[in-house]
Design a protein around this motif. Sequence first.
Motif, PDB file in Angstrom:
ATOM      1  N   GLU A 322       0.797  -1.226   0.000  1.00  0.00           N
ATOM      2  CA  GLU A 322       0.000   0.000   0.000  1.00  0.00           C
ATOM      3  C   GLU A 322       0.831   1.279   0.000  1.00  0.00           C
ATOM      4  O   GLU A 322       0.298   2.360  -0.249  1.00  0.00           O
ATOM      5  CB  GLU A 322      -0.966   0.000   1.188  1.00  0.00           C
ATOM      6  CG  GLU A 322      -0.303  -0.008   2.547  1.00  0.00           C
ATOM      7  CD  GLU A 322      -1.312  -0.011   3.690  1.00  0.00           C
ATOM      8  OE1 GLU A 322      -2.495   0.271   3.461  1.00  0.00           O
ATOM      9  OE2 GLU A 322      -0.897  -0.288   4.828  1.00  0.00           O
ATOM     10  N   ASP A 323       2.148   1.172   0.239  1.00  0.00           N
ATOM     11  CA  ASP A 323       3.012   2.349   0.155  1.00  0.00           C
ATOM     12  C   ASP A 323       3.444   2.657  -1.277  1.00  0.00           C
ATOM     13  O   ASP A 323       4.261   3.556  -1.508  1.00  0.00           O
ATOM     14  CB  ASP A 323       4.238   2.177   1.049  1.00  0.00           C
ATOM     15  CG  ASP A 323       5.027   0.901   0.740  1.00  0.00           C
ATOM     16  OD1 ASP A 323       4.627   0.153  -0.173  1.00  0.00           O
ATOM     17  OD2 ASP A 323       6.039   0.661   1.430  1.00  0.00           O
ATOM     18  N   GLY A 324       2.919   1.892  -2.263  1.00  0.00           N
ATOM     19  CA  GLY A 324       3.259   2.118  -3.660  1.00  0.00           C
ATOM     20  C   GLY A 324       4.518   1.407  -4.105  1.00  0.00           C
ATOM     21  O   GLY A 324       4.990   1.619  -5.223  1.00  0.00           O
ATOM     22  N   GLN A 325       5.079   0.542  -3.254  1.00  0.00           N
ATOM     23  CA  GLN A 325       6.295  -0.193  -3.581  1.00  0.00           C
ATOM     24  C   GLN A 325       5.951  -1.525  -4.243  1.00  0.00           C
ATOM     25  O   GLN A 325       5.044  -2.248  -3.804  1.00  0.00           O
ATOM     26  CB  GLN A 325       7.112  -0.460  -2.316  1.00  0.00           C
ATOM     27  CG  GLN A 325       7.683   0.785  -1.665  1.00  0.00           C
ATOM     28  CD  GLN A 325       8.972   1.240  -2.327  1.00  0.00           C
ATOM     29  OE1 GLN A 325       9.875   0.452  -2.594  1.00  0.00           O
ATOM     30  NE2 GLN A 325       9.059   2.534  -2.595  1.00  0.00           N
ATOM     31  N   LEU A 326       6.688  -1.843  -5.307  1.00  0.00           N
ATOM     32  CA  LEU A 326       6.590  -3.145  -5.957  1.00  0.00           C
ATOM     33  C   LEU A 326       7.796  -3.977  -5.533  1.00  0.00           C
ATOM     34  O   LEU A 326       8.943  -3.530  -5.661  1.00  0.00           O
ATOM     35  CB  LEU A 326       6.564  -2.988  -7.473  1.00  0.00           C
ATOM     36  CG  LEU A 326       6.397  -4.276  -8.283  1.00  0.00           C
ATOM     37  CD1 LEU A 326       5.038  -4.909  -8.031  1.00  0.00           C
ATOM     38  CD2 LEU A 326       6.581  -3.996  -9.786  1.00  0.00           C
ATOM     39  N   HIS A 327       7.532  -5.183  -5.035  1.00  0.00           N
ATOM     40  CA  HIS A 327       8.590  -6.046  -4.516  1.00  0.00           C
ATOM     41  C   HIS A 327       8.697  -7.301  -5.376  1.00  0.00           C
ATOM     42  O   HIS A 327       7.679  -7.875  -5.774  1.00  0.00           O
ATOM     43  CB  HIS A 327       8.293  -6.451  -3.068  1.00  0.00           C
ATOM     44  CG  HIS A 327       7.947  -5.309  -2.176  1.00  0.00           C
ATOM     45  ND1 HIS A 327       8.905  -4.524  -1.557  1.00  0.00           N
ATOM     46  CD2 HIS A 327       6.741  -4.790  -1.811  1.00  0.00           C
ATOM     47  CE1 HIS A 327       8.310  -3.583  -0.839  1.00  0.00           C
ATOM     48  NE2 HIS A 327       6.991  -3.724  -0.980  1.00  0.00           N
ATOM     49  N   VAL A 328       9.937  -7.725  -5.639  1.00  0.00           N
ATOM     50  CA  VAL A 328      10.188  -8.984  -6.331  1.00  0.00           C
ATOM     51  C   VAL A 328      10.565 -10.020  -5.282  1.00  0.00           C
ATOM     52  O   VAL A 328      11.576  -9.882  -4.588  1.00  0.00           O
ATOM     53  CB  VAL A 328      11.304  -8.845  -7.383  1.00  0.00           C
ATOM     54  CG1 VAL A 328      11.522 -10.183  -8.092  1.00  0.00           C
ATOM     55  CG2 VAL A 328      10.971  -7.760  -8.393  1.00  0.00           C
ATOM     56  N   LEU A 329       9.741 -11.049  -5.174  1.00  0.00           N
ATOM     57  CA  LEU A 329       9.995 -12.147  -4.240  1.00  0.00           C
ATOM     58  C   LEU A 329      10.586 -13.319  -5.006  1.00  0.00           C
ATOM     59  O   LEU A 329       9.982 -13.796  -5.978  1.00  0.00           O
ATOM     60  CB  LEU A 329       8.688 -12.563  -3.553  1.00  0.00           C
ATOM     61  CG  LEU A 329       8.740 -13.840  -2.704  1.00  0.00           C
ATOM     62  CD1 LEU A 329       9.635 -13.656  -1.494  1.00  0.00           C
ATOM     63  CD2 LEU A 329       7.328 -14.259  -2.277  1.00  0.00           C
ATOM     64  N   ASP A 330      11.768 -13.774  -4.597  1.00  0.00           N
ATOM     65  CA  ASP A 330      12.366 -14.980  -5.150  1.00  0.00           C
ATOM     66  C   ASP A 330      11.690 -16.167  -4.467  1.00  0.00           C
ATOM     67  O   ASP A 330      11.881 -16.390  -3.265  1.00  0.00           O
ATOM     68  CB  ASP A 330      13.869 -14.986  -4.896  1.00  0.00           C
ATOM     69  CG  ASP A 330      14.584 -16.162  -5.541  1.00  0.00           C
ATOM     70  OD1 ASP A 330      14.015 -17.278  -5.552  1.00  0.00           O
ATOM     71  OD2 ASP A 330      15.710 -15.980  -6.028  1.00  0.00           O
ATOM     72  N   VAL A 331      10.916 -16.942  -5.219  1.00  0.00           N
ATOM     73  CA  VAL A 331      10.124 -17.999  -4.595  1.00  0.00           C
ATOM     74  C   VAL A 331      10.990 -19.201  -4.214  1.00  0.00           C
ATOM     75  O   VAL A 331      10.525 -20.079  -3.474  1.00  0.00           O
ATOM     76  CB  VAL A 331       8.963 -18.441  -5.520  1.00  0.00           C
ATOM     77  CG1 VAL A 331       8.063 -17.262  -5.851  1.00  0.00           C
ATOM     78  CG2 VAL A 331       9.481 -19.098  -6.801  1.00  0.00           C
ATOM     79  N   VAL A 332      12.215 -19.262  -4.695  1.00  0.00           N
ATOM     80  CA  VAL A 332      13.117 -20.351  -4.314  1.00  0.00           C
ATOM     81  C   VAL A 332      13.807 -20.033  -2.994  1.00  0.00           C
ATOM     82  O   VAL A 332      13.837 -20.849  -2.072  1.00  0.00           O
ATOM     83  CB  VAL A 332      14.152 -20.621  -5.426  1.00  0.00           C
ATOM     84  CG1 VAL A 332      15.155 -21.688  -4.969  1.00  0.00           C
ATOM     85  CG2 VAL A 332      13.456 -21.075  -6.705  1.00  0.00           C
ATOM     86  N   SER A 333      14.362 -18.834  -2.882  1.00  0.00           N
ATOM     87  CA  SER A 333      15.046 -18.445  -1.640  1.00  0.00           C
ATOM     88  C   SER A 333      14.081 -17.956  -0.574  1.00  0.00           C
ATOM     89  O   SER A 333      14.416 -17.948   0.609  1.00  0.00           O
ATOM     90  CB  SER A 333      16.076 -17.351  -1.936  1.00  0.00           C
ATOM     91  OG  SER A 333      15.431 -16.127  -2.269  1.00  0.00           O
ATOM     92  N   GLY A 334      12.885 -17.520  -0.997  1.00  0.00           N
ATOM     93  CA  GLY A 334      11.934 -16.964  -0.042  1.00  0.00           C
ATOM     94  C   GLY A 334      12.287 -15.565   0.411  1.00  0.00           C
ATOM     95  O   GLY A 334      11.775 -15.091   1.431  1.00  0.00           O
ATOM     96  N   ASP A 349      -7.234   0.792   3.938  1.00  0.00           N
ATOM     97  CA  ASP A 349      -8.409   1.164   4.728  1.00  0.00           C
ATOM     98  C   ASP A 349      -9.529   1.591   3.783  1.00  0.00           C
ATOM     99  O   ASP A 349      -9.295   2.022   2.659  1.00  0.00           O
ATOM    100  CB  ASP A 349      -8.065   2.296   5.693  1.00  0.00           C
ATOM    101  CG  ASP A 349      -7.099   1.858   6.780  1.00  0.00           C
ATOM    102  OD1 ASP A 349      -7.176   0.683   7.179  1.00  0.00           O
ATOM    103  OD2 ASP A 349      -6.258   2.676   7.202  1.00  0.00           O
ATOM    104  N   GLY A 350     -10.761   1.529   4.270  1.00  0.00           N
ATOM    105  CA  GLY A 350     -11.909   1.842   3.423  1.00  0.00           C
ATOM    106  C   GLY A 350     -12.573   0.564   2.941  1.00  0.00           C
ATOM    107  O   GLY A 350     -12.302  -0.538   3.422  1.00  0.00           O
TER     108      GLY A 350
END
Length: 409
Positions: A322-334, A349-350
């Motif tokens: 919700e802070d407008g950040q896009l995160h890349v999650l490595d699904v192998v390393s977690g 909220d809302g």
Amino acid sequence: MLIHLGKPMRIAAVLALTALSPLPAFADDHKETWRLFVADHSQPVVRALDAASGGELGRFDLGGYAALSVSESGKSVFAVQGDKDTVQVIASGIALSDHGEHRDIEISDPKLLSGAISGKKPGHVVTHGDDVAVFYDRGGKVDLFQESALLEGKGNAANIDTTAAHHGVAVPMGQHVLVSVPNMTTEVKPDELPPRLGLRIVDRAGKQLGDVATCTGLHGEATSARLVAFGCAEGVLIARPGGLDGPKLEMIAYGSDLPEGKVSTLLGGRSMQFFLGNYGEDKVVLIDPEAAAPYRLVELPTRRVDFILDPANLRNAYILTEDGQLHVLDVVSGEIVRSAGVTEPYSKDGHWRDPRPRLAVAGDRIAITDPRHSLVRMIDSETLKETATIPVEGMPYAIVAVGGSGATH
């Protein structure tokens, strides 16, 4: 010694040289095409956009506001209009077919199919192969279609009774269907629906096999490889293929290592067998049903707005907070391996249906709707830099991407 060829000999020599030389290039062209289908939050319309140019390929006026889902094949986009008791089908105009050493791609104009699928408050539309299951929350039934028939304008459906109206789901799995079960012992108000207590397996005629499997508050389903997963209060319920006797169900309990919470939204890996689920609003969990420790919890910096798996970059999941950040999650390393700001903050909220960004993956770019600014933002999946913006009239909201690459003949 110079030899002068006579006319017949000259022709023969040319033919011999031609036979040894490469033929003119009649090879098929290779093409990659991606389309975005965007539902508006302020008016009942879906637009088809070319992801590369941003050009509008079609505007489809609907009967009501729509949630979007795309079929497993990518040939169909389902515009689910629960408030209007309708599901309309948009042919994406992109068809991929496998030919062993290569894939073909056929491209045509997207179009809204005539007619509609009708029933009382359609909720989830789930596809598996050519099967399409439409679950009606207030209709007490599931309609089963073949996608190929729908695309040909044939709407004959088989029906399965869901025992009672409830907000549930049905998943085709071979010759069987996995169907949620309502808890009819709980008192509910006249305008409310009963909660879910579990899952049952039925054959295509609706006959139940075995007992109901416990899955309290069942919500969220996904397919990965040959497995189907469902979110429950007790854990994640896994359905495995079981031959003529039907799928086999196994509950993977959360265990004491996890904090209080539950999975209620699931995504399934396409080329690797795993699931990604939410776990509360500020966490996600990676689920490997075959591992000794099947759950890996990932804490997010703020609450999650949307998340999606990359079908081509197998290790990548993208999470917008919700802070407008896009995160890349490595699904192998977690691990979250990189992050970048891509939109203004959008608070969770809302009302849950307030317009907030949604994600889709189109090749090597991530498409993000930005309803506040009437844009679809195109983000490079490697650098997380914005490469283009597509202006869209109104408030672009729900989005799905369809496409791929292949040979065109």
